[in-house]
Design an enzyme around this catalytic site. Structure first.
Site, mmCIF file in Angstrom:
data_model
loop_
_atom_site.group_PDB
_atom_site.id
_atom_site.type_symbol
_atom_site.label_atom_id
_atom_site.label_comp_id
_atom_site.label_asym_id
_atom_site.label_seq_id
_atom_site.Cartn_x
_atom_site.Cartn_y
_atom_site.Cartn_z
ATOM 1 N N GLU A 155 0.779 -1.239 0.000
ATOM 2 C CA GLU A 155 0.000 0.000 0.000
ATOM 3 C C GLU A 155 0.814 1.295 0.000
ATOM 4 O O GLU A 155 0.689 2.129 0.916
ATOM 5 C CB GLU A 155 -0.982 0.005 1.184
ATOM 6 C CG GLU A 155 -2.049 -1.070 1.055
ATOM 7 C CD GLU A 155 -3.121 -0.990 2.132
ATOM 8 O OE1 GLU A 155 -2.984 -0.156 3.055
ATOM 9 O OE2 GLU A 155 -4.099 -1.753 2.038
ATOM 10 N N GLU A 263 -5.421 -7.827 -0.351
ATOM 11 C CA GLU A 263 -6.225 -7.720 0.866
ATOM 12 C C GLU A 263 -7.676 -7.473 0.508
ATOM 13 O O GLU A 263 -7.978 -6.632 -0.346
ATOM 14 C CB GLU A 263 -5.752 -6.563 1.754
ATOM 15 C CG GLU A 263 -4.394 -6.716 2.374
ATOM 16 C CD GLU A 263 -4.050 -5.524 3.266
ATOM 17 O OE1 GLU A 263 -4.988 -4.791 3.675
ATOM 18 O OE2 GLU A 263 -2.862 -5.327 3.551
#
Length: 325
Positions: A155, A263
């Site tokens: 991320e 995710e």
């Protein structure tokens, strides 16, 4: 004549199946198993890696792989220096347990494009440091049979365009050591699947081994965060799943890239969230996209996205996954 026609049809069918298999390799269906407590390792607190029992549980669900999030600071306490031998030892012990149970592991550097809060690609953490840590980590794990891929960086966000430049350094560091395993590459903008084309207009790394998998993340709550703080209300979460996932899938098709969802997850407090997860599973199956659920490991029982069983019983999300795997 009929025999020859049937033989021809059979051959064409087999060719079609072969092409389909080649286009859609065996997919990874996995779990994020998180070493806890999270945070920087300072020698005073031993991180608890997931156990063999937890690995066995997710294998029983039907999963075939694990995404293992680790922190750069734990791995390499001093930038540019040797990797922490104790931390590598714990990592290898975990990999041994996964291999014993036939589970493959994606090693994920879980740092948001930062090292001790300094942006990767800045003077404090130059691209050469990113290349260095990945070269060292690949060298430490290249011979372990449980490792199936490397996750370049979890991320990245607010990098001012640096991530699209510095990511190549990590790829280069890995490829100095390992030319075989895939490299999963998160996008800028928190790897948000809906915003992916805006944040990452074009593919941004080159791999001589041609084994790049671009990795997006997707959650279904109001603010995309995965915290699920706002009650669901009357939202159509299946439609929301489509809205959020399709931009990434379309980007993959447009640019001829392989993709994964590193995710995703929904809470168990409202069964209507399962409609989003069902739509997600339908779409990723159709698109040949890997996925890894968030999350397993030693979370508190009340953590909204924990998939750990409670008193030996599956959570509702796991019941759905068992029916699909």
């Amino acid at each position: 004549m009929s025999f020859m026609r049937n033989l021809t049809l059979t051959i064409l069918l087999l060719m079609s199946l072969t092409e389909a298999f080649a286009a859609c390799p065996p997919r990874m269906r996995g779990i994020n198993l998180v070493p806890l407590p999270s945070g920087w390792y300072n020698g005073a607190v031993e991180m608890q890696f997931p156990t063999a029992t937890q690995i066995a549980y997710y294998k029983s669900v039907g999963m075939n792989s694990i995404r293992l999030p680790i922190h750069w600071e734990d791995l390499q306490p001093i930038l540019g220096n040797d990797l922490d031998a104790r931390f590598i030892g714990h990592t290898v012990d975990f990999l041994d347990q996964a291999h014993a149970q036939g589970m493959k592991v994606l090693i994920d550097l879980h740092n948001y494009a930062r090292y001790r809060n300094q942006l990767v690609g800045s003077p404090a953490v130059p691209a050469s440091a990113f290349r260095d840590v990945w070269k060292r980590l690949a060298a430490a794990l290249v011979n372990h049979p449980a490792v199936f891929a490397y996750g370049l960086m979890n991320e990245p966000h607010h990098t001012g365009g640096l991530w699209h430049t510095v990511a190549q350094s990590g790829v280069d560091g890995i490829r100095e050591i390992d030319a075989v395993r895939p490299i999963y590459v998160d996008g800028d903008g928190w790897s948000n699947s809906q915003n992916w084309p805006k944040e990452n207009p074009l593919p941004f790394v080159n791999d001589p081994s041609k084994k790049i998998v671009y990795e997006a993340h997707i959650y279904f709550d109001d603010d995309f965060s995965g915290r699920y703080k706002t009650p669901l209300g009357d939202a159509d979460v299946a439609a929301r799943a489509t809205q959020r996932l399709q931009p990434f899938l379309s980007w993959l098709t447009t640019h001829g890239q392989r993709g994964a969802i590193g995710e995703t997850g929904v809470p168990q407090d409202d069964p209507r969230w399962l409609a989003a997860l069902t739509k997600f599973l339908d779409m990723t199956d159709a698109a040949c996209v890997d996925w890894f659920m968030w999350a397993g490991g030693g979370w508190r029982e009340s953590y909204e996205l924990s998939l750990e069983p409670i008193n030996g019983k599956d959570r509702p999300q796991i019941k759905l996954l068992r029916s699909r795997l």
